[in-house]
Design a protein around this motif. Structure first.
Motif, PDB file in Angstrom:
ATOM      1  N   GLU A   1      -6.294  -8.756  -8.443  1.00  8.60           N
ATOM      2  CA  GLU A   1      -6.760  -7.596  -7.686  1.00  8.60           C
ATOM      3  C   GLU A   1      -8.207  -7.837  -7.300  1.00  8.60           C
ATOM      4  O   GLU A   1      -8.962  -8.427  -8.065  1.00  8.60           O
TER       5      GLU A   1
ATOM      6  N   THR B   1      -4.235  -6.283  -3.402  1.00  9.43           N
ATOM      7  CA  THR B   1      -3.279  -6.740  -4.410  1.00  9.43           C
ATOM      8  C   THR B   1      -2.136  -7.422  -3.666  1.00  9.43           C
ATOM      9  O   THR B   1      -2.100  -7.439  -2.433  1.00  9.43           O
TER      10      THR B   1
ATOM     11  N   GLY C   1      -7.489  -8.106 -12.820  1.00  7.38           N
ATOM     12  CA  GLY C   1      -6.265  -8.909 -12.872  1.00  7.38           C
ATOM     13  C   GLY C   1      -5.708  -8.980 -14.269  1.00  7.38           C
ATOM     14  O   GLY C   1      -6.005  -8.142 -15.112  1.00  7.38           O
TER      15      GLY C   1
ATOM     16  N   GLN D   1     -11.604   2.393  -9.027  1.00  5.30           N
ATOM     17  CA  GLN D   1     -11.716   2.980  -7.691  1.00  5.30           C
ATOM     18  C   GLN D   1     -12.593   4.225  -7.714  1.00  5.30           C
ATOM     19  O   GLN D   1     -13.477   4.383  -6.856  1.00  5.30           O
TER      20      GLN D   1
ATOM     21  N   CYS E   1      -8.933  -2.277  -1.418  1.00  5.13           N
ATOM     22  CA  CYS E   1      -8.287  -2.723  -2.650  1.00  5.13           C
ATOM     23  C   CYS E   1      -7.185  -3.705  -2.266  1.00  5.13           C
ATOM     24  O   CYS E   1      -6.230  -3.333  -1.569  1.00  5.13           O
TER      25      CYS E   1
ATOM     26  N   ARG F   1      -7.225   0.254 -12.504  1.00  2.00           N
ATOM     27  CA  ARG F   1      -7.566   0.180 -11.083  1.00  2.00           C
ATOM     28  C   ARG F   1      -8.047   1.543 -10.571  1.00  2.00           C
ATOM     29  O   ARG F   1      -9.048   1.638  -9.873  1.00  2.00           O
TER      30      ARG F   1
ATOM     31  N   LEU G   1     -11.407  -5.496  -5.455  1.00  2.00           N
ATOM     32  CA  LEU G   1     -11.887  -4.247  -4.874  1.00  2.00           C
ATOM     33  C   LEU G   1     -13.239  -4.526  -4.240  1.00  2.00           C
ATOM     34  O   LEU G   1     -14.095  -5.172  -4.857  1.00  2.00           O
TER      35      LEU G   1
ATOM     36  N   ARG H   1      -2.601   0.047 -13.501  1.00  2.00           N
ATOM     37  CA  ARG H   1      -2.746   1.148 -12.534  1.00  2.00           C
ATOM     38  C   ARG H   1      -3.879   2.074 -12.967  1.00  2.00           C
ATOM     39  O   ARG H   1      -4.704   2.477 -12.142  1.00  2.00           O
TER      40      ARG H   1
END
Length: 188
Positions: A97, A51, A91, A34, A49, A30, A99, A27
């Motif tokens: 994941e 997931t 990942g 972001q 994004c 990510r 983006l 988290r």
């Protein structure tokens, strides 16, 4: 429960176990990514994004990676030719994941990709978050801003967040439902 159902669940969720520290690290990683991508975003760009919404400690496996690839391709197709300037894959044990900086305003990006969540046979497993930036302020576009209802529970069709908060269903019940969705969709 039948042995074949147990075997199906075991196959779909045959991957490493993600512990709470793994999920918290993912988290943070990510969120940092972001912020970095949105800081570099042009005024007409938003951040998609992608997931998977997978309950329990097993967030990745060969089957789940395949499902992710299918859903990510569908999300990109839903952008309908909008340019993707940056693509960053993340990942690990926390799951795959992706983006993408998309050359569309955030609300328009969300409007396009939410169709994957609503119409693809596995769309309810996709978590397609869209973020934008106004000056130095980051924001996330919610389904309700587009006049759409909140996400529904895979098992009882109640509001997904309410079921998750109350722990209305066991992790295994949810995994069983997910495995059956994947099998019925022909993705294994």
């Amino acid at each position: 429960m039948s042995e074949s159902t147990e075997a199906l669940v075991a196959m779909v969720f045959d991957g490493p176990e993600a512990a709470l520290p793994d999920m918290l690290d993912a988290r943070e990683r990510r969120a940092a990514c972001q912020r970095e991508l949105l800081a570099d975003a042009r005024d007409d760009e938003s951040l998609l994004c992608i997931t998977l919404s997978i309950p329990g400690p097993h967030k990745t496996s060969p089957v789940l990676e395949h499902v992710f690839d299918v859903l990510a391709a569908q999300a990109e197709a839903a952008l309908d030719g909008a340019a993707v300037r940056v693509r960053r894959a993340l990942g690990g044990v926390s799951g795959p994941e992706l983006l993408m900086l998309v050359a569309l305003p955030a609300r328009e990006t969300k409007r396009r990709v939410v169709q994957v969540e609503q119409t693809h046979p596995l769309g309810r497993l996709a978590d397609l978050d869209v973020l934008g930036r106004t000056g130095d302020t980051l924001f996330s576009v919610q389904r309700t801003e587009l006049g759409l209802p909140p996400r529904r529970c895979l098992i009882c069709d109640g509001e997904a967040k309410a079921c998750a908060r109350s722990r209305a269903h066991t992790v295994y019940e949810m995994q069983e439902t997910i495995a059956q969705m994947i099998e019925q969709g022909g993705y294994i």
